[in-house]
Write a protein that holds these residues in place. Structure first.
Motif, PDB file in Angstrom:
ATOM      1  N   GLU A   1       0.839  -1.210   0.000  1.00 53.02           N
ATOM      2  CA  GLU A   1       0.000   0.000   0.000  1.00 53.02           C
ATOM      3  C   GLU A   1       0.868   1.251   0.000  1.00 53.02           C
ATOM      4  O   GLU A   1       0.602   2.205  -0.730  1.00 53.02           O
ATOM      5  CB  GLU A   1      -0.946  -0.020   1.211  1.00 53.02           C
ATOM      6  CG  GLU A   1      -1.997   1.062   1.190  1.00 53.02           C
ATOM      7  CD  GLU A   1      -1.500   2.419   1.696  1.00 53.02           C
ATOM      8  OE1 GLU A   1      -1.974   3.446   1.173  1.00 53.02           O
ATOM      9  OE2 GLU A   1      -0.627   2.452   2.582  1.00 53.02           O
ATOM     10  N   ARG A   2       1.925   1.251   0.800  1.00 52.02           N
ATOM     11  CA  ARG A   2       2.842   2.408   0.828  1.00 52.02           C
ATOM     12  C   ARG A   2       3.508   2.608  -0.523  1.00 52.02           C
ATOM     13  O   ARG A   2       3.644   3.733  -1.009  1.00 52.02           O
ATOM     14  CB  ARG A   2       3.915   2.223   1.908  1.00 52.02           C
ATOM     15  CG  ARG A   2       3.383   2.393   3.310  1.00 52.02           C
ATOM     16  CD  ARG A   2       4.425   2.008   4.350  1.00 52.02           C
ATOM     17  NE  ARG A   2       5.720   2.600   4.097  1.00 52.02           N
ATOM     18  CZ  ARG A   2       6.305   3.489   4.883  1.00 52.02           C
ATOM     19  NH1 ARG A   2       5.715   3.902   5.966  1.00 52.02           N
ATOM     20  NH2 ARG A   2       7.486   3.967   4.585  1.00 52.02           N
ATOM     21  N   PHE A   3       3.942   1.512  -1.162  1.00 49.53           N
ATOM     22  CA  PHE A   3       4.571   1.585  -2.473  1.00 49.53           C
ATOM     23  C   PHE A   3       3.589   2.136  -3.500  1.00 49.53           C
ATOM     24  O   PHE A   3       3.931   3.041  -4.275  1.00 49.53           O
ATOM     25  CB  PHE A   3       5.068   0.201  -2.897  1.00 49.53           C
ATOM     26  CG  PHE A   3       5.697   0.183  -4.259  1.00 49.53           C
ATOM     27  CD1 PHE A   3       7.016   0.555  -4.431  1.00 49.53           C
ATOM     28  CD2 PHE A   3       4.964  -0.206  -5.374  1.00 49.53           C
ATOM     29  CE1 PHE A   3       7.601   0.539  -5.687  1.00 49.53           C
ATOM     30  CE2 PHE A   3       5.542  -0.227  -6.639  1.00 49.53           C
ATOM     31  CZ  PHE A   3       6.862   0.144  -6.786  1.00 49.53           C
ATOM     32  N   ASP A   4       2.374   1.598  -3.517  1.00 48.43           N
ATOM     33  CA  ASP A   4       1.365   2.060  -4.470  1.00 48.43           C
ATOM     34  C   ASP A   4       1.065   3.541  -4.284  1.00 48.43           C
ATOM     35  O   ASP A   4       0.926   4.286  -5.257  1.00 48.43           O
ATOM     36  CB  ASP A   4       0.071   1.259  -4.327  1.00 48.43           C
ATOM     37  CG  ASP A   4       0.207  -0.167  -4.817  1.00 48.43           C
ATOM     38  OD1 ASP A   4       1.217  -0.490  -5.485  1.00 48.43           O
ATOM     39  OD2 ASP A   4      -0.702  -0.979  -4.526  1.00 48.43           O
TER      40      ASP A   4
ATOM     41  N   ASP B   1       4.025  10.133  -7.068  1.00 45.88           N
ATOM     42  CA  ASP B   1       5.107  10.504  -7.982  1.00 45.88           C
ATOM     43  C   ASP B   1       4.587  10.701  -9.405  1.00 45.88           C
ATOM     44  O   ASP B   1       5.003  11.627 -10.104  1.00 45.88           O
ATOM     45  CB  ASP B   1       6.214   9.451  -7.974  1.00 45.88           C
ATOM     46  CG  ASP B   1       7.049   9.490  -6.700  1.00 45.88           C
ATOM     47  OD1 ASP B   1       6.892  10.441  -5.894  1.00 45.88           O
ATOM     48  OD2 ASP B   1       7.860   8.567  -6.498  1.00 45.88           O
ATOM     49  N   ALA B   2       3.675   9.843  -9.832  1.00 42.80           N
ATOM     50  CA  ALA B   2       3.104   9.977 -11.178  1.00 42.80           C
ATOM     51  C   ALA B   2       2.291  11.264 -11.289  1.00 42.80           C
ATOM     52  O   ALA B   2       2.405  11.993 -12.284  1.00 42.80           O
ATOM     53  CB  ALA B   2       2.233   8.767 -11.509  1.00 42.80           C
ATOM     54  N   ALA B   3       1.496  11.560 -10.276  1.00 39.70           N
ATOM     55  CA  ALA B   3       0.662  12.765 -10.304  1.00 39.70           C
ATOM     56  C   ALA B   3       1.509  14.038 -10.286  1.00 39.70           C
ATOM     57  O   ALA B   3       1.123  15.050 -10.880  1.00 39.70           O
ATOM     58  CB  ALA B   3      -0.308  12.763  -9.121  1.00 39.70           C
ATOM     59  N   SER B   4       2.667  13.977  -9.629  1.00 33.19           N
ATOM     60  CA  SER B   4       3.514  15.177  -9.528  1.00 33.19           C
ATOM     61  C   SER B   4       4.419  15.360 -10.742  1.00 33.19           C
ATOM     62  O   SER B   4       5.110  16.371 -10.846  1.00 33.19           O
ATOM     63  CB  SER B   4       4.373  15.105  -8.262  1.00 33.19           C
ATOM     64  OG  SER B   4       5.401  14.139  -8.418  1.00 33.19           O
TER      65      SER B   4
END
Length: 66
Positions: free
Chosen positions: A32-35, A41-44
């Motif tokens: 869950e933390r990785f996801d 990161d993708a959104a930023s």
């Protein structure tokens, strides 16, 4: 506060069925933390450069099937 050594000691004393339950919980916790991190990161935009590099490799045919 609990120290890492105290946690290690407690985990080492768990009976097998409790250790299996803890292992499953911890695996889900880490996943869950990785996801969440990948999503953030993708959104930023942090992954944009890597995505562009991968697409450029694909366009050049510089890829291999997994």
């Amino acid at each position: 506060m609990t120290s890492v050594a105290e946690i290690e000691d407690a985990v080492s004393r768990l009976p097998p069925e409790d250790l299996a339950a803890f292992r499953a919980w911890f695996e889900a916790f880490e996943a869950e933390r990785f996801d969440r991190r990948i999503t953030e990161d993708a959104a930023s935009g942090k992954l944009d450069r890597l995505a562009e590099e991968a697409l450029a490799d694909l366009r050049r045919g510089d890829v291999r099937e997994l």
